[in-house]
Design a protein around this motif. Structure first.
Motif, short mmCIF file in Angstrom:
data_model
loop_
_atom_site.label_atom_id
_atom_site.label_comp_id
_atom_site.label_asym_id
_atom_site.label_seq_id
_atom_site.Cartn_x
_atom_site.Cartn_y
_atom_site.Cartn_z
N LEU A 170 0.85 -1.00 -0.09
CA LEU A 170 0.00 0.04 0.01
C LEU A 170 0.96 1.11 0.03
CD1 LEU A 170 -2.78 0.87 0.08
CD2 LEU A 170 -2.72 1.00 2.66
N CYS A 171 1.89 1.30 0.63
CA CYS A 171 2.98 2.40 0.85
C CYS A 171 3.48 2.72 -0.81
CB CYS A 171 4.09 2.09 1.70
SG CYS A 171 3.65 2.46 3.37
N ASP B 255 -2.90 10.97 10.12
CA ASP B 255 -2.61 9.60 11.43
C ASP B 255 -2.52 8.31 10.69
OD1 ASP B 255 -2.34 11.76 13.15
OD2 ASP B 255 -4.56 11.62 13.83
N LEU B 256 -3.52 8.14 10.00
CA LEU B 256 -3.85 6.74 9.39
C LEU B 256 -2.61 6.59 8.40
CD1 LEU B 256 -5.29 4.09 9.16
CD2 LEU B 256 -6.72 5.14 7.30
N GLN B 257 -2.46 7.70 7.57
CA GLN B 257 -1.24 7.40 6.70
C GLN B 257 0.15 7.33 7.34
OE1 GLN B 257 -0.98 11.14 4.20
NE2 GLN B 257 0.27 10.13 2.68
N SER B 258 0.37 8.01 8.44
CA SER B 258 1.48 7.82 9.30
C SER B 258 1.85 6.41 9.53
CB SER B 258 1.61 8.78 10.40
OG SER B 258 1.58 9.97 9.98
N TYR B 259 0.56 5.91 10.20
CA TYR B 259 0.69 4.35 10.97
C TYR B 259 1.03 3.41 9.61
CZ TYR B 259 -1.11 5.36 15.36
OH TYR B 259 -1.42 6.17 16.56
N ILE B 260 0.41 3.85 8.59
CA ILE B 260 0.62 2.83 7.31
C ILE B 260 2.30 2.91 6.99
CG2 ILE B 260 0.23 2.42 4.90
CD1 ILE B 260 -2.75 3.17 5.49
N ILE B 261 2.75 4.04 6.78
CA ILE B 261 4.08 4.24 6.30
C ILE B 261 5.09 3.66 7.37
CG2 ILE B 261 5.82 5.93 5.93
CD1 ILE B 261 3.53 7.71 4.75
N ILE B 262 4.74 3.84 8.67
CA ILE B 262 5.67 3.31 9.65
C ILE B 262 5.77 1.67 9.59
CG2 ILE B 262 6.06 2.94 12.17
CD1 ILE B 262 6.81 5.67 11.39
#
Length: 92
Positions: A20-21, A35-42
């Motif tokens: 997904l990233c 926030d959701l985007q940050s969790y996905i990237i991490i």
């Protein structure tokens, strides 16, 4: 051995987030929540490479010791293929 199965499942989820990233990186950003985007990237870029290394090393040790793994073959194969793809993506 149950812990290995748990780690393989978490690694599977992290690799899905890695894909997904990559999709987000090369297309339009379709996730509006920062926030959701940050969790996905991490989870996709950082945690997946660490967990992938751990579970594939653990599976290699089991293979060398000729012990049976409780993890399904499709899950081991998926995680191994995506680990190789991720290493190529990061270091090539």
């Amino acid at each position: 051995m149950r812990f290995l199965l748990f780690l393989q499942r978490v690694t599977f989820i992290c690799y899905i987030l890695f894909l997904l990233c990559i999709l987000i990186l090369y297309t339009k950003n379709f996730i509006s929540s920062r926030d959701l985007q940050s969790y996905i990237i991490i989870l996709g870029f950082v945690v997946s490479i660490v967990l992938g290394f751990i579970v594939n090393l653990w599976e290699a040790v089991l293979l060398l010791n000729r012990k049976h793994s409780v993890v399904p073959v499709w899950l081991r194969t998926f995680n191994f293929i995506l680990f190789i793809a991720q290493v190529i993506y990061y270091f090539a």
